[in-house]
Design an enzyme around this catalytic site. Structure first.
Site: not given
Length: 288
Positions: A96, A171
């Site tokens: 991420t 995300k």
């Protein structure tokens, strides 16, 4: 597409690399702390001494490391991935990270004839262990299609989001939603405690109804049981929320709930809870 270099064998990465091996891929691994890769090495993974060495001669190079600065270093740094990957190879960042950095890596890779995608995952340690992760992909759609067998070994919900950086943007949406759900669940138990009702009965009463969620049943539940071991570390959650707050400002939108939860997470980090699981947010509300 048989040879895979896998960089980052922590809580998530070790399980994901293991599934690739089970699917028949030949996997080479690198991690800053070799001990975290020993289990994979014992199962037949080849150890590499650097990110660059792990990228050489591979059809696919996958990374899942800590922070955007780590991503930038392993891809663009000296003896990094793009310096060593072959033209035509696929490089897949599953960390991420920042959508802006994802676009930068895509452009640098494209100049070398390398296919780069950003493919962060959701589902936590449970999803990694069970190969049921959601994988959110940005980059060229042809690359997403080519990587289907690789993604299918690690996840079930494979979504092509759009051009470079789109996976990271999706995300960020995921983490923004989690922030509100997790903090809301914690506040519910803070209210229960303050008002004098039993926490376990409260869980039984609300977790199966409209207030139920993954965060309630799989994360907060651990904390209520006194288990604060990390499925997803608080410090990494803070990193993710910071990406959301920083990029949301760049995109011209205000996210006050996200900002509040980030401040709570940062306080828990300062109190030494950064290596605990996100369920440790309960402690912010006085529940241990």
């Amino acid at each position: 597409m048989k040879n895979i270099g896998f960089i980052g064998t922590g809580i998530m990465g070790a399980a994901m690399a293991g599934h690739l091996m089970e699917a028949g891929f030949s996997v080479s691994v690198y991690n800053r702390t070799k001990a975290k890769a020993e289990g994979l090495i014992a199962r037949g993974a080849k150890w590499c001494e650097s990110p660059g060495a792990c990228a050489k001669g591979q059809d696919v190079v996958i990374t899942i490391v800590g922070y955007p600065k780590d991503v930038e270093e392993v891809y663009l740094g000296q003896n990094g991935i793009l310096e060593n990957a072959a033209s035509g190879a696929y490089v897949v960042d599953m960390t991420t990270s920042s959508p802006i950095l994802a676009e930068k890596i895509f452009t640098a890779a494209q100049a070398k004839g390398i296919h780069a995608v950003d493919a962060p995952v959701t589902g936590g340690d449970i999803g990694a262990q069970n190969a049921t992760l959601s994988i959110l992909v940005g980059g060229e759609e042809s690359a997403f299609t080519a990587l289907q067998p690789v993604f299918a070994a690690m996840g079930k919900n494979l979504v092509y989001m759009g051009s470079a950086g789109a996976g990271q943007k999706a995300k960020a949406c995921n983490q923004i939603a989690i922030a509100g759900a997790l903090a809301g669940a914690c506040e519910a138990y803070a209210y229960a405690k303050a008002s004098g009702i039993d926490l376990e009965k409260t869980y039984q009463a609300i977790s199966a109804g409209a207030a139920g969620s993954f965060q309630m049943s799989n994360v907060v539940r651990r904390g209520l049981d006194g288990d604060f071991a990390p499925g997803f570390m608080m410090k990494h959650f803070g990193k993710d929320l910071a990406i959301g707050t920083e990029t949301s400002a760049a995109y011209g939108t205000a996210l006050p709930v996200l900002g509040q939860v980030l401040s709570e997470v940062r306080q828990m980090e300062r109190q030494g809870e950064g290596d605990k699981g996100t369920q440790a947010l309960l402690k912010y509300y006085g529940i241990e």
